[in-house]
Design an enzyme around this catalytic site. Sequence first.
Site, PDB file in Angstrom:
ATOM      1  CD  GLU A  77      -3.177  -0.317   0.204  1.00 17.15           C
ATOM      2  OE1 GLU A  77      -3.925   0.190  -0.666  1.00 17.15           O
ATOM      3  OE2 GLU A  77      -3.185  -1.527   0.466  1.00 17.15           O
ATOM      4  CB  THR A  78       1.690   3.912  -2.138  1.00 19.10           C
ATOM      5  OG1 THR A  78       2.792   3.036  -2.361  1.00 19.10           O
ATOM      6  CG2 THR A  78       2.190   5.350  -2.130  1.00 19.10           C
TER       7      THR A  78
END
Length: 314
Positions: free
Chosen positions: A52-53
């Site tokens: 995840e970013t």
Amino acid sequence: MAEKKRVKYFIVDAFAESAFKGNPAAVCFLEDDNERDDAWLQSLATEFNISETCFLTPIIGDLPRFRLRWFTPVAEVDLCGHATLASAHVLFSTGLVGSETVEFDTLSGILTAKHLKNDDDGEESSIELDFPVVPTCEVNYIDDDLSLFSKALNGATILDVKATKKDLLVTIFHQLSPFFLFLLWEPKSRFFSNGLQVVLSSWEAVIDLKPRLDEISKCPCEGMMVTAAASDGSTYDFCSRYFAPRFGINEDPVTGSAHCALAHYWSLRMNKCDFFAYQASSRGGTLKVHLDKEKQRVLLRGKAVTVMEGYVLV
């Protein structure tokens, strides 16, 4: 044309007490005068290539509040626990917010994070996230579906299968490009779920599971979580693992949002609302989980560690 400002980022291991454990997330800060389009956000998430970013943009007001968006390497998602924990950790640990509570404006509504401190020495002990419960429901599957699940899990004994209650069309069209929508279409299946929850026969069955990721990609779901109750005498209540190859995540190290469904399921089975959970990925992670039945909320409590920081230059 004015040159774009650099974007500050942190890499944080969430639901972990030490570096290189738990689930890594990139936390990126955007200002109102440094906004980027969705294609750039997705490209950066692909460049980081971790589960995840996320992107934080401050919202001016009386309370500390930030707009928060989450991206996997291939798509935007509408709920992510570990990246929210990572975001709160950065805000609290760097002093970017002066209070012990911060709010996030997200695709899943307003989410709250509280900075909990140790009663003895005043040092940070954990962060508590306030998330919506994700109810589980019966799956109207056909025999071919069950055979597909079993094949995907390499013949593991399946005790139960549940789906998470989500609006299919809203979820798909909001999160995915037409190309991925095409890939997700399963004309032979009677249903499509945002998430499938598969209960296995034992803790050991979850730990030792060697899934067939190519077969999981064929299942009518965005992601598949497997779970089992802990053995008698364990300090944990249940364990789980989460696979989402369609979203570029073969196995998610620790999935906070999945516990919004796991809490609902295990509360019905164990007749309790407080759990100590273990996610049995190679990195591993622990969560304290509380289900508030009256408010239909799930409180997720965990720790996080910042492992690096820097700037995006483009």
